[in-house]
Design a protein around this motif. Structure first.
Motif, mmCIF file in Angstrom:
data_model
loop_
_atom_site.group_PDB
_atom_site.id
_atom_site.type_symbol
_atom_site.label_atom_id
_atom_site.label_comp_id
_atom_site.label_asym_id
_atom_site.label_seq_id
_atom_site.Cartn_x
_atom_site.Cartn_y
_atom_site.Cartn_z
ATOM 1 N N ASN A 18 0.871 -1.176 0.000
ATOM 2 C CA ASN A 18 0.000 0.000 0.000
ATOM 3 C C ASN A 18 0.904 1.222 0.000
ATOM 4 O O ASN A 18 1.573 1.518 1.000
ATOM 5 C CB ASN A 18 -0.903 -0.016 1.235
ATOM 6 C CG ASN A 18 -1.927 1.112 1.210
ATOM 7 O OD1 ASN A 18 -1.632 2.216 0.767
ATOM 8 N ND2 ASN A 18 -3.129 0.853 1.697
ATOM 9 N N GLN A 49 -1.514 -0.766 -3.846
ATOM 10 C CA GLN A 49 -2.741 -0.061 -3.530
ATOM 11 C C GLN A 49 -2.398 1.419 -3.335
ATOM 12 O O GLN A 49 -1.276 1.766 -2.972
ATOM 13 C CB GLN A 49 -3.400 -0.606 -2.264
ATOM 14 C CG GLN A 49 -3.696 -2.101 -2.312
ATOM 15 C CD GLN A 49 -2.500 -2.948 -1.938
ATOM 16 O OE1 GLN A 49 -1.834 -2.697 -0.936
ATOM 17 N NE2 GLN A 49 -2.210 -3.954 -2.749
ATOM 18 N N HIS A 134 -7.983 -4.040 -2.635
ATOM 19 C CA HIS A 134 -7.906 -3.240 -1.404
ATOM 20 C C HIS A 134 -9.324 -3.219 -0.842
ATOM 21 O O HIS A 134 -10.186 -2.495 -1.340
ATOM 22 C CB HIS A 134 -7.415 -1.828 -1.734
ATOM 23 C CG HIS A 134 -7.163 -0.980 -0.538
ATOM 24 N ND1 HIS A 134 -6.761 0.346 -0.652
ATOM 25 C CD2 HIS A 134 -7.233 -1.233 0.790
ATOM 26 C CE1 HIS A 134 -6.614 0.858 0.563
ATOM 27 N NE2 HIS A 134 -6.899 -0.083 1.448
ATOM 28 N N ASP A 166 -4.229 -5.259 0.417
ATOM 29 C CA ASP A 166 -4.548 -4.726 1.736
ATOM 30 C C ASP A 166 -5.977 -5.166 2.040
ATOM 31 O O ASP A 166 -6.933 -4.596 1.524
ATOM 32 C CB ASP A 166 -4.419 -3.203 1.712
ATOM 33 C CG ASP A 166 -4.768 -2.546 3.043
ATOM 34 O OD1 ASP A 166 -5.194 -3.262 3.965
ATOM 35 O OD2 ASP A 166 -4.624 -1.315 3.142
ATOM 36 N N ASN A 168 -7.412 -5.176 5.015
ATOM 37 C CA ASN A 168 -8.004 -4.287 6.026
ATOM 38 C C ASN A 168 -8.658 -5.033 7.187
ATOM 39 O O ASN A 168 -9.570 -4.501 7.826
ATOM 40 C CB ASN A 168 -9.022 -3.345 5.375
ATOM 41 C CG ASN A 168 -8.449 -1.943 5.194
ATOM 42 O OD1 ASN A 168 -7.680 -1.474 6.032
ATOM 43 N ND2 ASN A 168 -8.834 -1.282 4.115
ATOM 44 N N PHE A 192 1.195 -2.937 9.502
ATOM 45 C CA PHE A 192 0.592 -1.620 9.717
ATOM 46 C C PHE A 192 0.438 -1.360 11.211
ATOM 47 O O PHE A 192 0.060 -2.273 11.963
ATOM 48 C CB PHE A 192 -0.775 -1.544 9.034
ATOM 49 C CG PHE A 192 -1.472 -0.219 9.206
ATOM 50 C CD1 PHE A 192 -1.189 0.828 8.348
ATOM 51 C CD2 PHE A 192 -2.384 -0.015 10.226
ATOM 52 C CE1 PHE A 192 -1.825 2.057 8.506
ATOM 53 C CE2 PHE A 192 -3.009 1.205 10.395
ATOM 54 C CZ PHE A 192 -2.727 2.235 9.527
ATOM 55 N N LEU A 201 -2.512 -6.285 8.106
ATOM 56 C CA LEU A 201 -3.582 -5.886 7.187
ATOM 57 C C LEU A 201 -3.324 -6.388 5.765
ATOM 58 O O LEU A 201 -4.263 -6.572 4.996
ATOM 59 C CB LEU A 201 -3.732 -4.368 7.163
ATOM 60 C CG LEU A 201 -4.096 -3.667 8.478
ATOM 61 C CD1 LEU A 201 -4.444 -2.207 8.213
ATOM 62 C CD2 LEU A 201 -5.233 -4.371 9.195
ATOM 63 N N ASP A 202 -2.061 -6.580 5.428
ATOM 64 C CA ASP A 202 -1.680 -6.960 4.067
ATOM 65 C C ASP A 202 -1.415 -8.459 4.042
ATOM 66 O O ASP A 202 -0.622 -8.976 4.828
ATOM 67 C CB ASP A 202 -0.445 -6.169 3.639
ATOM 68 C CG ASP A 202 -0.680 -4.666 3.785
ATOM 69 O OD1 ASP A 202 -1.269 -4.074 2.868
ATOM 70 O OD2 ASP A 202 -0.286 -4.100 4.832
ATOM 71 N N HIS A 229 2.294 1.741 5.417
ATOM 72 C CA HIS A 229 2.319 0.283 5.428
ATOM 73 C C HIS A 229 3.724 -0.201 5.106
ATOM 74 O O HIS A 229 4.480 0.482 4.396
ATOM 75 C CB HIS A 229 1.379 -0.306 4.363
ATOM 76 C CG HIS A 229 -0.062 -0.226 4.691
ATOM 77 N ND1 HIS A 229 -0.854 -1.343 4.883
ATOM 78 C CD2 HIS A 229 -0.904 0.837 4.835
ATOM 79 C CE1 HIS A 229 -2.097 -0.978 5.144
ATOM 80 N NE2 HIS A 229 -2.154 0.345 5.110
#
Length: 240
Positions: A18, A49, A134, A166, A168, A192, A201-202, A229
């Motif tokens: 990201n 992203q 993403h 990502d 999230n 992150f 998150l990734d 990130h």
């Protein structure tokens, strides 16, 4: 892991990053710094992203010339405008010898505009389908988005498939049920926030026929401050 080790011959190194529109922890927009981080991953295929700026016409935050000259990577032709390098902020960067044979842009449902790229690639190590995305900030949106991705894949011919992006999701394991049983989810490490990573998150998810040999996050040098990130990477091989 500070930086990715050398990969085995025949493996495919994929990565996800990201870019935060090339704005680092020092609040400076520095595409040259991001390009150096990308080059250091030594990846064949990178899903990115937030490669484009937020407001229309969404010009790229990472100029093509900087990407090609300083990272040695080419953007796959996923954009629908001449000023962007991504679609819904998602981009695919390819090392030499790799090309995109087919592309499906998949709009995703949710509170905010999101999308996924489903790209069939071919290169020196064979063929690979990459889903680059993403996902949204709300779990109920992410669930619907993953369900939409799986529905699109079910309509495609079989191919070795990896999902990168990502996602999230702050929970280590919960929230990924729509990807079962086709994908095996992998956690390369906390990514992150970059300064003091707390959440993975990734992520990387592999479909049937793909095996992860090694994976990790990259914190070496400028990777720890070039974005909010950290980049993640994984070395894949065709199993059997």
């Amino acid at each position: 892991m500070p930086s990715p080790p050398s990969k085995s011959p025949g493996d495919i190194r994929v990565a996800s990053y990201n870019l935060h529109k090339c704005v680092g922890l020092d609040r400076r927009r520095d595409p040259h710094r991001v390009a150096r981080v990308l080059a250091g991953l030594s990846a064949d295929v990178i899903a990115v992203q937030e490669i484009d700026r937020r407001l229309p016409p969404r010009p790229t935050a990472l100029p093509r010339a900087v990407l090609e000259e300083e990272a040695g990577l080419a953007p796959a032709p996923v954009a629908e405008t001449t000023v962007s390098l991504g679609w819904h902020g998602n981009g695919l960067l390819l090392a030499g010898g790799w090309r995109m044979d087919d592309l499906h842009r998949l709009p995703l449902p949710g509170l905010e505009p999101r999308g996924a790229l489903i790209a069939d690639l071919s290169g020196p190590s064979g063929q690979l389908r990459v889903v680059a995305t993403h996902l949204g900030l709300r779990r109920r949106d992410r669930q619907r988005q993953m369900t939409q991705i799986m529905a699109a894949l079910n309509l495609s011919k079989e191919a070795p498939t990896v999902l990168l992006g990502d996602l999230n999701e702050w929970a280590p394991h919960a929230g990924f049920a729509p990807l079962d049983p086709y994908f095996e989810l992998h956690n390369p490490g906390r990514s992150f926030p970059a300064r003091r990573p707390m959440a993975a998150l990734d992520r990387v998810a592999t479909g049937p026929g793909l095996k992860v040999r090694q994976m990790g996050t990259c914190r070496a040098g400028e990777a720890g401050r070039a974005s909010d990130h950290l980049p993640i990477w994984a070395d894949l091989c065709v199993d059997g």
